[in-house]
Design a protein around this motif. Structure first.
Motif, mmCIF file in Angstrom:
data_model
loop_
_atom_site.group_PDB
_atom_site.id
_atom_site.type_symbol
_atom_site.label_atom_id
_atom_site.label_comp_id
_atom_site.label_asym_id
_atom_site.label_seq_id
_atom_site.Cartn_x
_atom_site.Cartn_y
_atom_site.Cartn_z
ATOM 1 N N ASN A 15 0.851 -1.286 0.113
ATOM 2 C CA ASN A 15 -0.037 0.165 -0.066
ATOM 3 C C ASN A 15 0.715 1.154 0.084
ATOM 4 O OD1 ASN A 15 -2.710 -1.256 0.163
ATOM 5 N ND2 ASN A 15 -1.811 -1.860 1.936
ATOM 6 N N LEU A 16 2.003 1.013 -0.596
ATOM 7 C CA LEU A 16 2.978 2.452 -0.512
ATOM 8 C C LEU A 16 2.378 3.486 -1.437
ATOM 9 C CD1 LEU A 16 5.770 2.437 0.471
ATOM 10 C CD2 LEU A 16 6.726 2.255 -1.714
ATOM 11 N N SER A 17 1.563 3.174 -2.009
ATOM 12 C CA SER A 17 0.740 4.590 -2.795
ATOM 13 C C SER A 17 0.104 5.396 -1.815
ATOM 14 C CB SER A 17 -0.177 4.108 -3.966
ATOM 15 O OG SER A 17 -1.109 2.970 -3.320
ATOM 16 N N LEU A 18 -0.384 4.902 -0.701
ATOM 17 C CA LEU A 18 -1.023 5.874 0.245
ATOM 18 C C LEU A 18 0.266 7.214 0.514
ATOM 19 C CD1 LEU A 18 -2.532 3.109 2.707
ATOM 20 C CD2 LEU A 18 -3.442 4.665 1.101
ATOM 21 N N VAL A 19 1.355 6.738 0.548
ATOM 22 C CA VAL A 19 2.625 7.723 1.204
ATOM 23 C C VAL A 19 2.895 8.234 -0.256
ATOM 24 C CG1 VAL A 19 4.571 8.084 2.468
ATOM 25 C CG2 VAL A 19 2.944 6.119 3.000
ATOM 26 N N PHE A 20 3.212 7.263 -1.125
ATOM 27 C CA PHE A 20 3.982 7.973 -2.348
ATOM 28 C C PHE A 20 2.985 7.482 -3.424
ATOM 29 C CE2 PHE A 20 7.512 6.913 0.403
ATOM 30 C CZ PHE A 20 7.985 7.996 0.608
ATOM 31 N N PRO A 21 2.067 8.492 -3.979
ATOM 32 C CA PRO A 21 1.228 7.980 -5.261
ATOM 33 C C PRO A 21 1.999 7.742 -6.455
ATOM 34 C CG PRO A 21 0.568 10.084 -3.889
ATOM 35 C CD PRO A 21 1.878 9.798 -3.513
ATOM 36 N N THR A 22 3.143 8.408 -6.580
ATOM 37 C CA THR A 22 3.803 8.189 -7.667
ATOM 38 C C THR A 22 5.419 7.948 -7.473
ATOM 39 O OG1 THR A 22 4.390 10.633 -8.067
ATOM 40 C CG2 THR A 22 2.267 9.659 -9.467
#
Lengths: 264, 304
Positions: free
Chosen positions: B125-132
């Motif tokens: 779920n890294l996109s929660l912190v770094f969307p891109t």
């Protein structure tokens, strides 16, 4: 050091030149100002009771120990330090490694690399440091093993060799770097008595070939026979030094006499 | 004495007495008790409401076998990442530079101190912190597209493993005689070369056995990757049993596969250990581990 001003001509023939070398571990002063010179081609034996600082001094010569005061030059170059505007700056580990190339060392406990055969032990530094071609390094390593009488053991791992054989491989390993100075740190102290002779024989041969050697030893017979100079150290200072006939045969200081009385 | 050797001939008067080793009667009693208990347990399970035929049938099921290969793949890759990070972190830990060793300490502290399941889910779920993610001014990618289940599993398992490997490698480095480093120094070898050529090869002897354990652990820990939808063994089983409800049957199926995998690699570990003890003993390795001892004992000429 401010009092350090030596004539350039003197350094030409001096292999090792120590001036006021000091070393301490915490509160304990191990070397209290050692002045000592080793000429080209000279064999110098350091003798003295254990704890006298002789091994520490030997290890300062190739900067395995960092000295805390004084200067130490090998072949005219400061060891482990760079002098700049009257101050000494310690060199980086890589620069020290380059300085050590002229200095071979043999340890009390041999310190052969146990995962390599005798031949690989001798070849390692020439190939890895000097980037010699493995074929040429192998040939030279074989001739060095032959010189120490172990050509037939080239494929043996250290664990399969006796202490005396291991120490002779260690000498060949140090010689493979074509050093101009050889340091021996009690090379026979860890050996069974009947194996001491074979190692001393190799060292005798080296001395006869004109190698400059500094030997920390308890073998007084060897010192008397081979050394040009014997230096007696006690309590971190040089008590007396001179030809073996004088220091061992006719000691001037009570401490020397008392030590020799115990070991001879 | 006759050639047919009668049982235990009494020593002739005046001859040397025959030495008889200690008799271990207790071992025979123990073996009988253990076998009886095991038999009872097996019988109890066989009477349970479990369809063992399905368990066996699914062992060769295409989906399960594919899951097995994926388990193997992620375990090997994650372990490799772990070893690499572990060696780097361990060497950093031994550094005299406090920043270098501090960074390594922080890494080990954090990744050993948090559950690997949480780490897997955070990577997924890294996109929660770094969307891109991307290189500024050059390219950017959508994190959600990039962070596939495979990558999340690899990062989660590998980076976690690296923290454990670091401690193992550090112990290995610490086990090497300081005289070896001194000898290498005295020969003019640079610090990096001393580490690579002299210290680490000797540390291997200490590093290999626990690394084998780590890998065998990894084979099973990789099952946690089912939480990030990586289709390894367990997720394959879950996919099947959520349709046919043969829950325990399928869990037994994957357990058979895990046992096969761990057994195979235990044998491999034995041979690795033997190879890396080279130069330390004159013959056979003495630190063979349980399996090594079994293999040794099976060969003729055993001493005990």
């Amino acid at each position: 050091m401010t009092r350090h001003t030596e004539a350039a001509s003197a350094t030409d023939q001096l292999m090792v030149e120590a001036r006021g070398v000091r070393k301490h571990y915490g509160q304990l002063e191990v070397l209290k100002g050692i002045d000592l010179e080793v000429r080209n081609g000279e064999v110098l034996c350091l003798v003295g009771p254990s704890g006298s600082g002789k091994s520490t001094f030997l290890r300062c010569i190739n900067h395995l120990e960092r000295l805390d005061g004084g200067t130490l030059r090998v072949n005219g170059h400061l060891v482990g330090f760079r002098e700049h505007e009257g101050r000494l700056y310690e060199l980086r580990e890589k620069e020290v490694a380059a300085q050590r190339l002229d200095i071979g060392m043999v340890f009390q406990r041999f310190n052969l690399f146990p995962h390599m055969t005798a031949l690989q032990n001798v070849m390692e530094a020439p190939v890895q440091v000097h980037r010699e071609k493995p074929a040429a390094a192998r040939e030279r390593a074989m001739s060095l093993l032959e010189r120490v009488g172990l050509a037939d053991k080239s494929g043996a791992y250290p664990a399969m060799l006796s202490g005396g054989q291991q120490q002779r491989v260690a000498i060949a390993r140090a010689l493979a770097m074509r050093p101009r100075l050889m340091l021996f740190d009690e090379p026979t102290s860890a050996l069974d008595p009947e194996l001491v002779g074979e190692v001393l024989d190799v060292m005798r041969g080296l001395a006869a070939d004109g190698m400059t050697m500094v030997v920390v030893t308890h073998e007084m017979g060897f010192a008397r026979e081979v050394a040009d100079t014997v230096v007696f150290m006690d309590g971190g200072v040089v008590v007396e030094s001179g030809p073996p006939a004088d220091v061992l045969g006719n000691p001037q200081h009570a401490r020397t006499r008392s030590f020799l009385g115990k070991v001879l | 004495m006759s050639t047919t050797a009668p049982p235990t001939p009494a020593p002739a008067p005046g001859s040397a007495p025959v030495a008889i080793p200690v008799r271990h009667y207790g071992r025979w009693v123990g073996a009988v008790v253990v076998i009886a208990l095991l038999g009872a347990l097996v019988w109890a399970f066989s009477q349970g409401n479990i369809d063992y035929r399905s368990t066996l049938d699914y062992v060769t099921n295409e989906r399960i076998v594919r899951g097995m290969w994926n388990t193997l793949l992620i375990s090997v890759l994650a372990q490799l990442v772990g070893i690499l990070l572990g060696v780097v972190a361990a060497v950093m830990r031994t550094s005299a530079n406090p920043v270098t060793s501090g960074v390594a300490w922080l890494y080990i502290w954090f990744f050993r101190g948090t559950p690997v399941l949480v780490q897997l889910l955070v990577w997924y779920n890294l996109s929660l912190v770094f969307p891109t993610v991307g290189i500024p001014g050059l390219a950017t990618w959508d994190t959600n597209t990039l962070m596939t289940p495979f990558l999340a599993a690899l990062l989660g398992l590998g980076i976690n493993e690296g923290a454990y490997m670091a401690e193992i490698v550090r112990a290995g480095i610490g086990s090497v005689d300081p005289g070896q480093t001194e000898a290498a120094k005295a020969l003019g070898l640079s610090p990096g070369r001393t580490m690579r050529r002299i210290v680490l090869p000797q540390a291997m002897r200490v590093i290999i056995p626990p690394t084998g354990n780590e890998f065998i652990n990894m084979l099973k820990t990789s099952s946690l990757a089912y939480a990030v939808q990586y289709s390894e063994l367990l997720l394959s089983a879950v996919g099947i049993y959520s349709a046919n409800l043969l829950v325990i049957e399928l869990l037994f199926t994957v357990s058979i596969w895990y046992l096969v995998l761990t057994s195979v690699f235990s044998v491999g570990q034995y041979f690795l250990e033997r190879r890396f003890s080279r130069g330390y003993s004159h013959g056979r390795s003495r630190s063979g581990g349980a399996l090594g001892r079994i293999l040794t004992n099976l060969t003729p000429g055993r001493t005990r």
